[in-house]
Design a protein around this motif. Structure first.
Motif, PDB file in Angstrom:
ATOM      1  N   LEU A 215       0.836  -1.208   0.000  1.00  0.00           N
ATOM      2  CA  LEU A 215       0.000   0.000   0.000  1.00  0.00           C
ATOM      3  C   LEU A 215       0.872   1.258   0.000  1.00  0.00           C
ATOM      4  O   LEU A 215       0.559   2.225  -0.693  1.00  0.00           O
ATOM      5  N   SER A 216       1.956   1.233   0.745  1.00  0.00           N
ATOM      6  CA  SER A 216       2.872   2.388   0.755  1.00  0.00           C
ATOM      7  C   SER A 216       3.488   2.595  -0.618  1.00  0.00           C
ATOM      8  O   SER A 216       3.582   3.723  -1.102  1.00  0.00           O
ATOM      9  N   ARG A 217       3.894   1.499  -1.263  1.00  0.00           N
ATOM     10  CA  ARG A 217       4.454   1.606  -2.616  1.00  0.00           C
ATOM     11  C   ARG A 217       3.429   2.116  -3.614  1.00  0.00           C
ATOM     12  O   ARG A 217       3.788   2.724  -4.614  1.00  0.00           O
TER      13      ARG A 217
ATOM     14  N   GLU B 208       0.374   6.184   7.610  1.00  0.00           N
ATOM     15  CA  GLU B 208      -0.725   6.088   8.565  1.00  0.00           C
ATOM     16  C   GLU B 208      -1.945   5.422   7.933  1.00  0.00           C
ATOM     17  O   GLU B 208      -2.613   4.597   8.560  1.00  0.00           O
ATOM     18  N   MET B 209      -2.221   5.784   6.682  1.00  0.00           N
ATOM     19  CA  MET B 209      -3.366   5.193   5.983  1.00  0.00           C
ATOM     20  C   MET B 209      -3.133   3.701   5.783  1.00  0.00           C
ATOM     21  O   MET B 209      -4.027   2.882   6.014  1.00  0.00           O
ATOM     22  N   ALA B 210      -1.930   3.329   5.346  1.00  0.00           N
ATOM     23  CA  ALA B 210      -1.609   1.916   5.115  1.00  0.00           C
ATOM     24  C   ALA B 210      -1.727   1.118   6.408  1.00  0.00           C
ATOM     25  O   ALA B 210      -2.308   0.025   6.422  1.00  0.00           O
ATOM     26  N   GLU B 211      -1.210   1.656   7.509  1.00  0.00           N
ATOM     27  CA  GLU B 211      -1.291   0.964   8.795  1.00  0.00           C
ATOM     28  C   GLU B 211      -2.740   0.796   9.243  1.00  0.00           C
ATOM     29  O   GLU B 211      -3.129  -0.269   9.718  1.00  0.00           O
ATOM     30  N   GLY B 212      -3.530   1.848   9.098  1.00  0.00           N
ATOM     31  CA  GLY B 212      -4.937   1.784   9.495  1.00  0.00           C
ATOM     32  C   GLY B 212      -5.726   0.769   8.700  1.00  0.00           C
ATOM     33  O   GLY B 212      -6.508  -0.014   9.258  1.00  0.00           O
TER      34      GLY B 212
END
Length: 195
Positions: free
Chosen positions: A87-89, A95-99
């Motif tokens: 998701l980060s890539r 924060e969005m990816a972690e959530g």
């Protein structure tokens, strides 16, 4: 200032598409009806405050991150760490990816223990690899050492994995006529610790 250019309902009526004109640019954002009501249900031509626009952009990013996560999970098993990296890539904030990853775990879309069971069974019973080869391979894929060992011990206790039997099968398959020293080295190379 930003203004609403158009409002369209999605076919399933659970989402709205907002066309927003901001400066010289226009963009389409996807929001749910609850958020739309929360920001005051603006009509076509209405101007949006910076708070309203921020809420719309956040909701759109959350929608796109969830959609991407579900797409990745439908394609293949991903553990939480790998999904977060993907998701980060894909351009989502950390924060969005972690959530979103936490949400996928809580919804049961990511079950790392079940994934580990399948991976360990394949590594041990199909590829005939020993524990010393399996553990580092799965750690490199983002699984925790303690989870790997816990699942492996459970599978051994249940009799689904028998490393002694697997080592014997591996030797019969690959080195049936080798010396004891060659067999010992071969087993060690394949993850079996021989005392």
């Amino acid at each position: 200032m930003a203004s609403v250019k158009y409002i369209r309902e999605a076919e399933d009526l659970r989402l709205l598409f907002l066309g927003i004109f901001e400066g010289e640019e226009s963009a389409r954002y996807t929001v749910n009806p609850a958020l739309y009501a929360e920001i005051g249900s603006p009509k076509v031509g209405d101007e949006l405050s910076s708070e309203q626009l921020s809420a719309v952009k956040y909701a759109d990013e959350l929608y796109r991150a969830r959609k991407k996560a579900l797409s990745l999970l439908a394609f293949a098993d991903n553990n939480e760490r790998n999904l977060r990296m993907k998701l980060s890539r894909a351009g989502f904030s950390r924060e969005m990816a972690e959530g979103v990853c936490s949400e996928m775990v809580s919804l049961g879309y990511i079950n790392e223990k079940k994934q580990l069971e399948r991976l360990i069974l394949t590594e041990a019973n199909t590829k005939l690899r020993g524990p010393s080869k399996i553990v580092p391979a799965l750690i490199s894929k983002g699984y925790s050492s303690s989870d790997i060992r816990e699942v492996m011990h459970r599978l051994v206790d249940l009799g689904e994995v028998d490393f002694k039997k697997n080592a014997k099968s591996l030797l019969e398959k690959k080195l049936p006529d080798a010396s004891a020293e060659e067999k010992k080295k071969f087993l060690y190379k394949n993850g079996y610790k021989i005392c």
